[in-house]
Design an enzyme around this catalytic site. Structure first.
Site, mmCIF file in Angstrom:
data_model
loop_
_atom_site.group_PDB
_atom_site.id
_atom_site.type_symbol
_atom_site.label_atom_id
_atom_site.label_comp_id
_atom_site.label_asym_id
_atom_site.label_seq_id
_atom_site.Cartn_x
_atom_site.Cartn_y
_atom_site.Cartn_z
ATOM 1 N N LYS A 13 1.774 5.222 1.118
ATOM 2 C CA LYS A 13 2.074 5.289 2.555
ATOM 3 C C LYS A 13 3.511 4.837 2.846
ATOM 4 C CE LYS A 13 -1.209 2.413 3.858
ATOM 5 N NZ LYS A 13 -1.789 2.019 2.564
ATOM 6 N N ARG A 88 -6.245 -0.671 10.855
ATOM 7 C CA ARG A 88 -7.005 -0.904 9.622
ATOM 8 C C ARG A 88 -8.461 -1.236 9.911
ATOM 9 N NH1 ARG A 88 -2.320 -2.586 6.101
ATOM 10 N NH2 ARG A 88 -3.069 -3.164 4.060
ATOM 11 N N ARG A 127 4.643 -1.278 -9.153
ATOM 12 C CA ARG A 127 5.504 -1.710 -8.040
ATOM 13 C C ARG A 127 5.968 -3.159 -8.274
ATOM 14 N NH1 ARG A 127 3.213 -0.878 -2.116
ATOM 15 N NH2 ARG A 127 1.974 -2.745 -2.402
ATOM 16 N N ARG A 139 5.620 -9.178 -4.407
ATOM 17 C CA ARG A 139 4.603 -9.538 -3.413
ATOM 18 C C ARG A 139 3.484 -10.332 -4.071
ATOM 19 N NH1 ARG A 139 2.999 -4.390 0.235
ATOM 20 N NH2 ARG A 139 1.094 -5.615 0.271
ATOM 21 N N ARG A 150 -8.221 -6.349 -1.858
ATOM 22 C CA ARG A 150 -7.590 -5.462 -0.874
ATOM 23 C C ARG A 150 -8.332 -4.126 -0.823
ATOM 24 N NH1 ARG A 150 -1.664 -5.492 -2.956
ATOM 25 N NH2 ARG A 150 -1.194 -4.132 -1.203
HETATM 26 P P1 AMP Z 1 0.337 -3.941 3.414
HETATM 27 O O1 AMP Z 1 1.795 -4.234 3.224
HETATM 28 O O2 AMP Z 1 0.087 -2.852 4.417
HETATM 29 O O3 AMP Z 1 -0.382 -3.707 2.119
HETATM 30 O O4 AMP Z 1 -0.299 -5.259 4.060
HETATM 31 C C1 AMP Z 1 -0.278 -6.497 3.377
HETATM 32 C C2 AMP Z 1 -1.297 -7.443 3.986
HETATM 33 O O5 AMP Z 1 -0.954 -7.694 5.360
HETATM 34 C C3 AMP Z 1 -2.734 -6.938 4.032
HETATM 35 O O6 AMP Z 1 -3.424 -7.151 2.823
HETATM 36 C C4 AMP Z 1 -3.294 -7.757 5.176
HETATM 37 O O7 AMP Z 1 -3.554 -9.092 4.787
HETATM 38 C C5 AMP Z 1 -2.132 -7.791 6.142
HETATM 39 N N1 AMP Z 1 -2.153 -6.629 7.075
HETATM 40 C C6 AMP Z 1 -1.232 -5.632 7.161
HETATM 41 N N2 AMP Z 1 -1.559 -4.759 8.123
HETATM 42 C C7 AMP Z 1 -2.726 -5.205 8.656
HETATM 43 C C8 AMP Z 1 -3.588 -4.734 9.681
HETATM 44 N N3 AMP Z 1 -3.330 -3.605 10.346
HETATM 45 N N4 AMP Z 1 -4.705 -5.463 9.966
HETATM 46 C C9 AMP Z 1 -4.980 -6.611 9.320
HETATM 47 N N5 AMP Z 1 -4.227 -7.100 8.328
HETATM 48 C C10 AMP Z 1 -3.097 -6.418 7.997
#
Ligand code: AMP
Length: 196
Positions: A13, A88, A127, A139, A150
């Site tokens: 994404k 999400r 990554r 990360r 996740r």
């Molecule tokens: P990402 O970079 O999109 O993989 O997000 C990293 C982490 O941020 C996720 O594992 C969640 O803990 C938190 N996070 C990001 N976007 C959301 C969302 N829309 N709702 C809830 N938690 C989020």
């Protein structure tokens, strides 16, 4: 143009969103990036989100909805935006629909990157390796153990959005396992069919 990129962690994404930013000149709204910035800046939101993010779980709807509502009111979002990693949960999907309706806006499309689960953990580990090799911070949640959590969160809370958007006639699916340029081409083909 306002669109959502949907798919599990590691689906691509972020990469595809960046390509869309370049081609269409609209911003990428990544709640993950916004939350990581809040954690780094040690804001109240960052403090509340940190442990949850490190565990691979989802931050509360209340927090992310507030972040997004504030972000879409900024000037650079006037011409549209790409939502990456948001919504999400079904509650977030309802929230974004309300947010847009209140502003006289609507979503143009939701693009799901359809991927094979088994390939995902490999992508995430790659990554992490690449970030490390480039001297960038890795990360904390990009490791095999947290990745499992996740992915579980994705299936439990996010995958129901596929049905939600299908029912709302907004869902478009592209093959996220195809080579990166091919995925981009498929996304562009979808966008050519929706209003700008
Ligand atoms: P990402 O970079 O999109 O993989 O997000 C990293 C982490 O941020 C996720 O594992 C969640 O803990 C938190 N996070 C990001 N976007 C959301 C969302 N829309 N709702 C809830 N938690 C989020």
């Amino acid at each position: 143009m306002r669109l959502i990129l949907l798919g599990p962690p590691g689906a691509g994404k972020g990469t595809q969103a960046q390509r869309l930013v370049e081609k269409h000149g609209i911003p990428q709204l990544s709640t993950g990036d916004m939350l990581r910035a809040a954690v780094k800046a040690e804001t109240e939101v960052g403090k509340r989100a940190k442990a949850v993010m490190d565990a691979g779980e989802l931050v509360s709807d209340e927090i992310v909805n507030a972040i997004v509502a504030e972000r879409i009111d900024q000037d650079d979002c006037a011409g549209g935006f790409i939502l990456d990693g948001y919504p999400r949960t079904l509650a977030q999907a309802d929230a974004v629909a309300d947010m847009l309706a209140e502003r006289g806006m609507h979503l143009d499309t939701v693009i799901e990157l359809v991927v094979d689960d088994k390939a995902l953990v490999g992508r995430i580990l790659k990554r992490a390796e690449e970030a490390k090799a480039a001297g960038q911070p890795v990360r904390k949640d990009d490791n095999a153990e947290i990745f499992d959590e996740r992915l579980r969160e994705y299936y439990k809370k996010t995958a129901p959005l596929i049905g939600y958007y299908y029912a709302n006639d907004l869902l478009q699916q592209v093959d996220g396992m195809a080579p990166m340029d091919e995925v981009t081409a498929q996304i562009e083909a979808v966008l050519a069919t929706v209003a700008s």
